[in-house]
Design a protein around this motif. Structure first.
Motif, mmCIF file in Angstrom:
data_model
loop_
_atom_site.group_PDB
_atom_site.id
_atom_site.type_symbol
_atom_site.label_atom_id
_atom_site.label_comp_id
_atom_site.label_asym_id
_atom_site.label_seq_id
_atom_site.Cartn_x
_atom_site.Cartn_y
_atom_site.Cartn_z
ATOM 1 N N PRO A 219 8.463 -46.544 -41.393
ATOM 2 C CA PRO A 219 8.071 -45.590 -42.447
ATOM 3 C C PRO A 219 7.148 -44.489 -41.932
ATOM 4 C CG PRO A 219 7.946 -47.838 -43.254
ATOM 5 C CD PRO A 219 8.155 -47.926 -41.773
ATOM 6 N N LEU A 220 6.208 -44.848 -41.043
ATOM 7 C CA LEU A 220 5.317 -43.843 -40.461
ATOM 8 C C LEU A 220 6.106 -42.851 -39.616
ATOM 9 C CD1 LEU A 220 2.444 -46.204 -39.261
ATOM 10 C CD2 LEU A 220 2.513 -44.858 -41.362
ATOM 11 N N PHE A 221 7.101 -43.351 -38.910
ATOM 12 C CA PHE A 221 7.911 -42.517 -38.034
ATOM 13 C C PHE A 221 8.748 -41.524 -38.841
ATOM 14 C CE2 PHE A 221 11.950 -42.260 -35.407
ATOM 15 C CZ PHE A 221 11.436 -41.330 -34.505
ATOM 16 N N VAL A 222 9.464 -42.031 -39.842
ATOM 17 C CA VAL A 222 10.414 -41.168 -40.554
ATOM 18 C C VAL A 222 9.731 -40.286 -41.599
ATOM 19 C CG1 VAL A 222 12.311 -42.755 -40.147
ATOM 20 C CG2 VAL A 222 10.999 -42.959 -42.253
ATOM 21 N N GLN B 279 17.643 -48.439 -28.913
ATOM 22 C CA GLN B 279 18.392 -47.257 -29.344
ATOM 23 C C GLN B 279 17.481 -46.279 -30.092
ATOM 24 O OE1 GLN B 279 21.598 -49.116 -31.563
ATOM 25 N NE2 GLN B 279 23.045 -48.767 -29.900
ATOM 26 N N LEU B 280 16.524 -46.807 -30.839
ATOM 27 C CA LEU B 280 15.574 -45.943 -31.539
ATOM 28 C C LEU B 280 14.709 -45.154 -30.552
ATOM 29 C CD1 LEU B 280 14.379 -48.359 -34.375
ATOM 30 C CD2 LEU B 280 15.791 -46.327 -34.665
ATOM 31 N N ALA B 281 14.511 -45.728 -29.366
ATOM 32 C CA ALA B 281 13.671 -45.068 -28.368
ATOM 33 C C ALA B 281 14.330 -43.834 -27.762
ATOM 34 C CB ALA B 281 13.302 -46.059 -27.263
ATOM 35 N N ILE C 296 0.042 -55.215 -32.635
ATOM 36 C CA ILE C 296 0.315 -54.720 -31.281
ATOM 37 C C ILE C 296 1.015 -53.362 -31.325
ATOM 38 C CG2 ILE C 296 1.690 -55.129 -29.203
ATOM 39 C CD1 ILE C 296 1.096 -58.083 -29.479
ATOM 40 N N VAL C 297 2.014 -53.247 -32.187
ATOM 41 C CA VAL C 297 2.762 -51.992 -32.250
ATOM 42 C C VAL C 297 1.903 -50.859 -32.810
ATOM 43 C CG1 VAL C 297 4.728 -50.847 -33.333
ATOM 44 C CG2 VAL C 297 4.995 -53.135 -32.401
ATOM 45 N N GLY C 298 1.088 -51.165 -33.815
ATOM 46 C CA GLY C 298 0.190 -50.156 -34.350
ATOM 47 C C GLY C 298 -0.801 -49.669 -33.313
ATOM 48 N N TRP C 299 -1.357 -50.599 -32.560
ATOM 49 C CA TRP C 299 -2.285 -50.241 -31.478
ATOM 50 C C TRP C 299 -1.564 -49.437 -30.404
ATOM 51 C CZ3 TRP C 299 -1.793 -52.188 -26.393
ATOM 52 C CH2 TRP C 299 -2.828 -51.827 -25.533
ATOM 53 N N GLN C 300 -0.332 -49.817 -30.092
ATOM 54 C CA GLN C 300 0.454 -49.104 -29.083
ATOM 55 C C GLN C 300 0.674 -47.652 -29.483
ATOM 56 O OE1 GLN C 300 1.649 -49.931 -26.162
ATOM 57 N NE2 GLN C 300 3.585 -48.904 -25.751
ATOM 58 N N MET D 221 5.879 -38.466 -30.986
ATOM 59 C CA MET D 221 7.268 -38.839 -30.725
ATOM 60 C C MET D 221 7.353 -39.730 -29.498
ATOM 61 S SD MET D 221 10.450 -38.402 -31.778
ATOM 62 C CE MET D 221 11.045 -39.986 -31.230
ATOM 63 N N LEU D 222 6.662 -39.361 -28.434
ATOM 64 C CA LEU D 222 6.668 -40.161 -27.207
ATOM 65 C C LEU D 222 6.003 -41.517 -27.438
ATOM 66 C CD1 LEU D 222 5.771 -37.379 -24.612
ATOM 67 C CD2 LEU D 222 7.994 -38.491 -24.909
ATOM 68 N N ALA D 223 4.959 -41.543 -28.264
ATOM 69 C CA ALA D 223 4.278 -42.811 -28.559
ATOM 70 C C ALA D 223 5.193 -43.753 -29.339
ATOM 71 C CB ALA D 223 2.993 -42.546 -29.340
ATOM 72 N N PHE D 224 5.921 -43.212 -30.307
ATOM 73 C CA PHE D 224 6.870 -44.047 -31.057
ATOM 74 C C PHE D 224 7.986 -44.549 -30.138
ATOM 75 C CE2 PHE D 224 5.179 -42.039 -35.003
ATOM 76 C CZ PHE D 224 4.939 -43.195 -35.713
ATOM 77 N N ARG D 225 8.433 -43.712 -29.226
ATOM 78 C CA ARG D 225 9.432 -44.169 -28.257
ATOM 79 C C ARG D 225 8.901 -45.358 -27.461
ATOM 80 N NH1 ARG D 225 12.266 -38.983 -25.214
ATOM 81 N NH2 ARG D 225 13.551 -38.263 -26.953
ATOM 82 N N ASP D 226 7.664 -45.251 -26.992
ATOM 83 C CA ASP D 226 7.057 -46.353 -26.234
ATOM 84 C C ASP D 226 7.003 -47.625 -27.074
ATOM 85 O OD1 ASP D 226 6.693 -44.604 -24.134
ATOM 86 O OD2 ASP D 226 4.590 -44.198 -24.583
ATOM 87 N N ALA D 227 6.668 -47.465 -28.360
ATOM 88 C CA ALA D 227 6.573 -48.631 -29.243
ATOM 89 C C ALA D 227 7.935 -49.277 -29.458
ATOM 90 C CB ALA D 227 5.965 -48.220 -30.584
ATOM 91 N N PHE D 228 8.972 -48.466 -29.620
ATOM 92 C CA PHE D 228 10.314 -49.025 -29.797
ATOM 93 C C PHE D 228 10.777 -49.744 -28.526
ATOM 94 C CE2 PHE D 228 10.876 -45.448 -33.030
ATOM 95 C CZ PHE D 228 10.639 -46.293 -34.102
ATOM 96 N N ILE D 229 10.425 -49.213 -27.372
ATOM 97 C CA ILE D 229 10.748 -49.891 -26.113
ATOM 98 C C ILE D 229 10.031 -51.238 -26.047
ATOM 99 C CG2 ILE D 229 10.459 -49.801 -23.605
ATOM 100 C CD1 ILE D 229 10.878 -46.769 -23.796
ATOM 101 N N LEU D 230 8.770 -51.248 -26.457
ATOM 102 C CA LEU D 230 7.994 -52.493 -26.458
ATOM 103 C C LEU D 230 8.634 -53.536 -27.369
ATOM 104 C CD1 LEU D 230 5.404 -54.093 -25.716
ATOM 105 C CD2 LEU D 230 4.321 -53.020 -27.700
ATOM 106 N N THR D 231 9.044 -53.128 -28.571
ATOM 107 C CA THR D 231 9.649 -54.101 -29.493
ATOM 108 C C THR D 231 11.009 -54.567 -28.984
ATOM 109 O OG1 THR D 231 10.624 -52.319 -30.837
ATOM 110 C CG2 THR D 231 8.454 -53.124 -31.481
ATOM 111 N N GLY D 232 11.732 -53.686 -28.281
ATOM 112 C CA GLY D 232 13.004 -54.103 -27.694
ATOM 113 C C GLY D 232 12.806 -55.185 -26.649
ATOM 114 N N TRP D 233 11.854 -54.965 -25.767
ATOM 115 C CA TRP D 233 11.580 -55.967 -24.735
ATOM 116 C C TRP D 233 10.903 -57.210 -25.313
ATOM 117 C CZ3 TRP D 233 13.579 -56.434 -20.113
ATOM 118 C CH2 TRP D 233 14.186 -55.315 -19.536
ATOM 119 N N GLY D 234 10.231 -57.053 -26.455
ATOM 120 C CA GLY D 234 9.662 -58.227 -27.125
ATOM 121 C C GLY D 234 10.726 -59.230 -27.504
ATOM 122 N N ALA D 235 11.911 -58.728 -27.859
ATOM 123 C CA ALA D 235 13.040 -59.627 -28.155
ATOM 124 C C ALA D 235 13.626 -60.214 -26.877
ATOM 125 C CB ALA D 235 14.112 -58.873 -28.940
#
Length: 504
Positions: A285-288, A344-346, A409-413, A466-480
């Motif tokens: 929601p923050l992103f969009v 993919q979001l990243a 973690i994602v919010g801090w990221q 935008m770059l920070a959100f990309r980093d966060a999406f990468i983090l959540t991807g690797w979290g899985a």
């Protein structure tokens, strides 16, 4: 309770009960800005509307097994529904932030028992070979409801009032209660002694951890004295609880449940999945809305494809796939697809449209459906029936804490990486930079003018976010992805032994 005696009205009732509690955890988020304006409060005070509910719910949830043994499932779940509905109504009628927080605490206390009891009743409602179907129904409430929560919350807030997000609980609770009253049999209860010392230590530990996770980002983590106290409380109370609870048969929670490697591994995987799923859902929601400029309704509709994909996949998994494939394989594929969807979001940019965001959500939603149903089936395959309620309560706590860890973690990221990218991007701009000079010429502005500085600052801020959100999406991807080795620790269920009742 045997599967033959349970009516489908009870199955529908407990699924509605699960939806009732989980939906409330995300439907409120969209209405927070309206509550802030209505009460005239600060952003820090607004956080307490969410935190008060989560902390009280997480602290009470591990008591599900004890209270179910002491008072019976029927009495406990019906009391919980009534209490949850009553305090939902009071939340909707709140005239001050103080009244709202008190009512949210009580709402969380009653709501804590709804998910574990719903899960254990569903387990008992199906024979062993159909446990996957039970978990598919349960998953529709626990996983799909929070995904669709922002959409429902946006519609209610936009067309009615923020108070409607609480009042909507009342008809659902009334219908669930009426169905349950006519179909859920009474049980014989046994006196169950309460370990008051262990109870206090557990509440302090869980509450301290949850407060740390919920308030850490807004209070700059350990720079805050409150966060320091909460984290110290978690460490000392948690250590004392474990020290006196290991090997203690009268402990408020039977820690021997974690000797089952499948149950222990499932709890670990659920924590990592909290980062992958709930971390992503928290920042979308923050992103969009905040960065891409989507309005609140469009942002809400964005979650619908993800929720529909998860719901359809859950039903398919429970009805068909679990009969043909090793559940651990399905869990692994679910983790992979969840991670891929996040990655993919990243790859998006500031020009991303609705379906650019929705399709990755569909991929992750399919992953959610493949993960949740077989994971729950494997987790409880060796748990004895008399420990179902207790194990469900622990599993629910881990799921909630995992989501809180993911969100924190994602919010801090996002916050940290935004600052880093800001300084990096700003450091490359100077009066002698050819690209900056070219941009100024195109815009028809002197590079040293206040107008140019303001526009450059805005552009840098957007790109940094935008770059920070990309980093966060990468983090959540690797979290899985990093949870995949945990799947190897789980044992494969025997045919027809998809749940405690069948295993014992």
């Amino acid at each position: 309770m045997t599967a033959e005696k349970v009516r489908w009205s009870v199955v529908v009732a407990v699924v509605m009960t699960a939806i009732l509690e989980v939906l409330d955890s995300t439907i409120v988020n969209v209405a927070l800005p309206h509550m802030k304006a209505s009460f005239g409060i600060t952003s820090d005070q607004t956080v307490w509307i969410l935190t008060s509910y989560i902390v009280s719910a997480v602290a009470a949830m591990p008591l599900t097994g004890l209270l179910a043994r002491r008072y019976g499932r029927r009495r406990l779940i019906m009391t919980a529904i009534i209490g949850f509905a009553a305090f939902s109504a009071l939340c909707g009628a709140s005239i001050s932030i103080g009244m709202m927080v008190v009512c949210r605490v009580m709402q969380g206390l009653f709501g804590a028992f709804l998910i574990p009891l719903s899960q254990s009743i569903l387990f008992d409602s199906f024979p062993g070979e159909k446990r996957g179907q039970a978990m598919a129904l349960f998953g529709l409430g626990v996983v799909v409801a929070p995904v669709l929560g922002p959409t429902i919350g946006a519609l209610l807030t936009e067309h009615f009032s923020w108070r409607a997000v609480f009042y909507v609980n009342l008809p659902v609770a009334a219908l669930a209660l009426s169905l349950m009253a006519g179909g859920l049999p009474k049980e014989d209860v046994k006196p169950a002694p309460i370990d008051w010392t262990g109870l206090v230590l557990m509440i302090l530990a869980v509450g301290g951890l949850q407060m740390t996770l919920d308030l850490g980002e807004s209070r700059d983590w350990f720079a805050s004295r409150l966060i320091q106290v909460c984290f110290a409380l978690f460490l000392f109370a948690g250590a004392a609880f474990l020290a006196r609870g290991i090997g203690n048969p009268r402990n408020v929670i039977d820690l021997r449940l974690f000797r089952d490697r499948s149950f222990a591994a499932a709890n670990i995987a659920m924590t990592g999945f909290g980062l992958a799923m709930f971390g992503t859902l928290a920042i979308l929601p923050l992103f969009v809305q905040g960065l891409l400029g989507f309005d609140v309704l469009t942002a809400g509709y964005l979650f619908m494809p993800r929720g529909l994909a998860a719901g359809i996949t859950m039903v398919l998994t429970g009805a068909v796939l679990l009969r043909k494939f090793d559940p651990r394989l399905l869990v692994a594929i679910g983790l992979l697809m969840t991670g891929v969807g996040n990655l993919q979001l990243a790859h998006l940019n500031l020009n991303a449209g609705f379906w650019d965001l929705a399709w990755p959500g569909v991929v992750s939603g399919i992953g959610m459906g493949l993960f949740f149903v077989p994971m729950s089936t494997v987790a409880f395959q060796h748990i004895a029936r008399e420990h179902q309620d207790e194990a469900s309560g622990l599993y629910g706590v881990v799921r909630q804490i995992g989501s809180s860890v993911g969100i924190a973690i994602v919010g801090w990221q996002v916050a940290q990486r935004t600052q880093i990218h800001w300084h990096t991007l700003a450091g490359h701009i100077s009066a002698t930079d050819p690209q900056a000079q070219h941009w100024a010429q195109v815009m028809g502005l002197p590079l040293a003018s206040p107008e140019a500085a303001a526009q450059l600052t805005q552009m840098i801020a957007q790109q940094a976010q935008m770059l920070a959100f990309r980093d966060a999406f990468i983090l959540t991807g690797w979290g899985a992805f990093v949870m995949l080795p945990v799947v190897l620790l789980m044992s494969r269920p025997r045919p027809g032994a998809g749940a405690p009742a069948a295993a014992h």
